[in-house]
Design an enzyme around this catalytic site. Structure first.
Site, mmCIF file in Angstrom:
data_model
loop_
_atom_site.group_PDB
_atom_site.id
_atom_site.type_symbol
_atom_site.label_atom_id
_atom_site.label_comp_id
_atom_site.label_asym_id
_atom_site.label_seq_id
_atom_site.Cartn_x
_atom_site.Cartn_y
_atom_site.Cartn_z
ATOM 1 N N ASN A 95 -7.309 17.848 -45.113
ATOM 2 C CA ASN A 95 -8.044 17.957 -43.851
ATOM 3 C C ASN A 95 -7.128 18.199 -42.637
ATOM 4 O O ASN A 95 -6.028 17.671 -42.574
ATOM 5 C CB ASN A 95 -8.847 16.673 -43.604
ATOM 6 C CG ASN A 95 -9.952 16.495 -44.634
ATOM 7 O OD1 ASN A 95 -10.528 17.475 -45.097
ATOM 8 N ND2 ASN A 95 -10.222 15.258 -44.989
ATOM 9 N N GLU B 157 -8.196 18.117 -35.319
ATOM 10 C CA GLU B 157 -9.445 17.452 -34.928
ATOM 11 C C GLU B 157 -9.200 16.347 -33.906
ATOM 12 O O GLU B 157 -9.975 16.154 -32.968
ATOM 13 C CB GLU B 157 -10.140 16.873 -36.164
ATOM 14 C CG GLU B 157 -10.689 17.952 -37.084
ATOM 15 C CD GLU B 157 -11.143 17.380 -38.410
ATOM 16 O OE1 GLU B 157 -12.338 17.096 -38.534
ATOM 17 O OE2 GLU B 157 -10.308 17.196 -39.314
ATOM 18 N N ASN C 74 0.816 -1.215 0.000
ATOM 19 C CA ASN C 74 0.000 0.000 0.000
ATOM 20 C C ASN C 74 0.853 1.269 0.000
ATOM 21 O O ASN C 74 0.569 2.217 -0.741
ATOM 22 C CB ASN C 74 -0.952 -0.004 1.202
ATOM 23 C CG ASN C 74 -1.944 -1.154 1.128
ATOM 24 O OD1 ASN C 74 -2.031 -1.816 0.089
ATOM 25 N ND2 ASN C 74 -2.660 -1.400 2.205
ATOM 26 N N THR D 152 -15.912 38.135 -30.786
ATOM 27 C CA THR D 152 -16.703 37.660 -29.649
ATOM 28 C C THR D 152 -17.951 37.058 -30.286
ATOM 29 O O THR D 152 -18.400 37.534 -31.335
ATOM 30 C CB THR D 152 -17.119 38.789 -28.672
ATOM 31 O OG1 THR D 152 -17.964 39.696 -29.368
ATOM 32 C CG2 THR D 152 -15.908 39.550 -28.135
ATOM 33 N N HIS D 153 -18.457 35.992 -29.719
ATOM 34 C CA HIS D 153 -19.601 35.269 -30.305
ATOM 35 C C HIS D 153 -19.286 34.792 -31.722
ATOM 36 O O HIS D 153 -20.190 34.630 -32.535
ATOM 37 C CB HIS D 153 -20.871 36.125 -30.329
ATOM 38 C CG HIS D 153 -21.162 36.830 -29.044
ATOM 39 N ND1 HIS D 153 -21.962 36.316 -28.056
ATOM 40 C CD2 HIS D 153 -20.722 38.028 -28.559
ATOM 41 C CE1 HIS D 153 -22.010 37.154 -27.030
ATOM 42 N NE2 HIS D 153 -21.256 38.199 -27.315
ATOM 43 N N LYS E 278 -4.546 3.697 -12.078
ATOM 44 C CA LYS E 278 -3.407 3.740 -12.995
ATOM 45 C C LYS E 278 -3.776 3.914 -14.462
ATOM 46 O O LYS E 278 -3.215 4.771 -15.153
ATOM 47 C CB LYS E 278 -2.552 2.489 -12.818
ATOM 48 C CG LYS E 278 -1.675 2.608 -11.605
ATOM 49 C CD LYS E 278 -1.109 1.299 -11.161
ATOM 50 C CE LYS E 278 -0.979 1.297 -9.660
ATOM 51 N NZ LYS E 278 -2.274 1.289 -8.939
ATOM 52 N N TYR F 247 -6.455 1.968 2.302
ATOM 53 C CA TYR F 247 -6.392 1.410 0.953
ATOM 54 C C TYR F 247 -7.611 0.533 0.659
ATOM 55 O O TYR F 247 -8.086 -0.210 1.514
ATOM 56 C CB TYR F 247 -5.117 0.573 0.773
ATOM 57 C CG TYR F 247 -5.016 -0.045 -0.620
ATOM 58 C CD1 TYR F 247 -4.497 0.690 -1.684
ATOM 59 C CD2 TYR F 247 -5.480 -1.339 -0.871
ATOM 60 C CE1 TYR F 247 -4.437 0.145 -2.960
ATOM 61 C CE2 TYR F 247 -5.425 -1.889 -2.146
ATOM 62 C CZ TYR F 247 -4.895 -1.139 -3.184
ATOM 63 O OH TYR F 247 -4.842 -1.678 -4.438
ATOM 64 N N SER G 235 -8.487 12.820 -48.450
ATOM 65 C CA SER G 235 -9.738 12.060 -48.422
ATOM 66 C C SER G 235 -9.615 10.891 -49.382
ATOM 67 O O SER G 235 -8.895 10.961 -50.378
ATOM 68 C CB SER G 235 -10.888 12.974 -48.833
ATOM 69 O OG SER G 235 -11.909 12.231 -49.457
ATOM 70 N N LYS H 209 -9.423 17.325 -51.255
ATOM 71 C CA LYS H 209 -9.449 17.570 -49.815
ATOM 72 C C LYS H 209 -8.073 17.593 -49.151
ATOM 73 O O LYS H 209 -7.197 16.803 -49.476
ATOM 74 C CB LYS H 209 -10.299 16.516 -49.101
ATOM 75 C CG LYS H 209 -11.788 16.678 -49.279
ATOM 76 C CD LYS H 209 -12.351 18.006 -48.780
ATOM 77 C CE LYS H 209 -12.442 18.079 -47.279
ATOM 78 N NZ LYS H 209 -13.464 17.202 -46.735
#
Ligand code: ARG
Length: 461
Positions: free
Chosen positions: A284, A289, A109, A154-155, A324, A316, A276, A282
């Site tokens: 990407n 991501e 322990n 902003t937004h 872990k 314990y 792609s 493409k």
């Protein structure tokens, strides 16, 4: 035969054996386990709890095991349950009698709590190093764009003019906090649980200060129950990792937006993009991501450990073996994400002309226009309303504020004079925001210097 088989009269069920075993994942603690055992054995020898000859034998045996694990010549076994019993069993098989004295005045322990702290301490140092490198990459990009005007949002609506350097430096500042959060966590974690025993310390005259010092801890933990049942350090570490991944994820999201055709503020390097299988055109931003996606995984690790720990009675409990995998997974994820992300940012191509074009639409100098009137004596709230009306008029006319004639402007307020065009110039708008922490060039340079110093103090230790 199991180390603890004395009290049992039946073999463990095969399924239970595998179920109970943590060796498939805790074997990565082998180095820390061996280091901890060496410090413990040396202390036992010093204190006369075992003979110095036994202590020496143990340490030599453990060094041999370490070398063999590193050479890949040792096979751990699920029958020995975890890394602690595997190492001890191998040691005894190799050196005999003395090996059986290693576990005097110790329990798995306090042993596991020690190994985990030692491991995390090392990992924190490595993650901090990666973060410092990432900060350097951000600074290097920022240095080139202290005058690259872009819209601040902003937004996700164009708001006020800033520079690309200013935007990147915001992330460099976040990473400063990530570094110091990890450092704080490391400092608090730096107390040694070894000597807590199973839960109630020990009757042997051990020297906890000696083992703590030997292993680089500031001091032994002050309460043996807390010593074996505390996992705060792992939770703090996961919280720090979660926050740092949240930062990466926000920059990932922005990178994805910026390299879209809608923005085209940047292009990612071919080496950091993917194609792609069907659409020939493409390119990407998979790296960004994936970092965004993996962020959830790290949050998940934090949640699973928090949940595992809640309502556990002292001290314990086997539930704690579940600490872990989430921590290891978070470490692997974070250590994979930071360097790949840094590489992506380092190699991207920036398109200042597209940023400038975006800044030119969306009236991001409207606040500056109101400030112009305010500086000429009009109360800010009135200036705000006047410019609001001007924006409405501009939209009807399909014009920007700076495209209005002086006559058009003066219809709204006689305070407008020819110097208004200078005040509305986007470069001027960005550069004159010289308040502390603002986007003006001198301020960007100050931020860069500060963060350089932050990195330097850490690299010189
Ligand atoms: N493998 C265990 C863990 O990871 C080690 C401690 C076991 N202690 C015990 N009393 N069963 O937590």
């Amino acid at each position: 035969m199991k180390l603890w088989s004395g009290r049992f009269r039946k073999e463990t069920d095969a399924l239970v054996n595998d179920f109970n075993s943590s060796i498939p994942f805790d074997q990565r603690l082998y180095r820390e386990d061996i280091e901890g055992s060496m410090a413990h054995a040396s202390m036992l020898g010093e204190q006369g709890i075992i003979s110095c000859a036994d202590a020496e034998n143990i340490c030599t045996g453990l060094r041999g095991i370490l070398a063999d694990v590193e050479a890949g010549t040792i096979e751990f076994s699920a029958d020995n349950e975890d890394i602690h019993m595997n190492v001890e069993t191998i040691l005894t098989a190799r050196i005999g009698e003395a090996g059986k004295r290693l576990h005097t005045a110790r329990s798995r322990n306090d042993q596991v709590a020690l190994d985990f702290r030692l491991y995390l301490r090392r990992q924190i140092d490595e993650i901090v190093e990666q973060l410092l490198h990432f900060q350097k990459v951000l600074l290097q990009q920022a240095r080139q764009h202290t005058e690259t005007v872009m819209p601040g949002y902003t937004h996700l609506q164009r708001a006020q003019p800033i520079t690309f350097a200013h935007h990147l430096l915001a992330y460099a500042h976040m990473l400063c906090r990530d570094v110091t959060r990890l450092e704080d966590c490391r400092a608090r974690m730096n107390e040694c649980p070894l000597g807590s025993g199973a839960l109630a310390g020990t009757t042997y005259p051990i020297d906890r200060f000696a083992t703590a010092g030997e292993l680089g801890f500031d001091r032994p933990m002050g309460n043996s129950l807390d010593g074996v049942s505390d996992r705060d350090y792992a939770l703090e570490f996961l919280a720090a990792c979660s926050i740092l991944m949240m930062h990466l994820s926000r920059l990932a999201e922005e990178t994805i937006l910026w390299c879209s055709w809608e923005f085209k503020f940047i292009d990612l390097d071919d080496a950091y993009s993917t194609g792609s299988s069907i659409m020939p055109q493409k390119k990407n931003p998979d790296v960004a991501e994936l970092v965004r996606g993996k962020t959830g995984r790290v949050y998940g690790s934090l949640m699973s450990l928090l949940t595992a720990m809640k309502s556990l009675p002292l001290a314990y409990n086997k539930d704690m073996q579940e600490d872990k995998e989430p921590v290891f997974d978070a470490i692997d994820t974070v250590k994979l994400c930071i360097p790949v992300f840094a590489g992506m940012i380092e190699t991207m191509t920036v398109h200042p002309e597209n940023m400038r074009r975006a800044a030119g639409r969306g009236f991001i100098n409207a606040t500056d226009c109101a400030d112009y009137l305010t500086k000429k004596g009009m109360p800010f709230r009135d200036a705000y309303t006047a410019v609001g009306n001007l924006v409405y008029y501009c939209q009807e006319q399909g014009k920007t504020l700076e495209e209005l004639t002086l006559e058009e402007l003066q219809r709204t307020s006689p305070l407008f004079e020819t110097d208004v065009y200078e005040a509305l110039n986007l470069e001027n708008c960005a550069m004159s925001r010289a308040s502390f922490g603002g986007p003006a060039k001198a301020e960007a340079e100050r931020q860069i210097r500060e963060i350089e110093a932050f990195i330097q103090t850490r690299e010189n230790v």
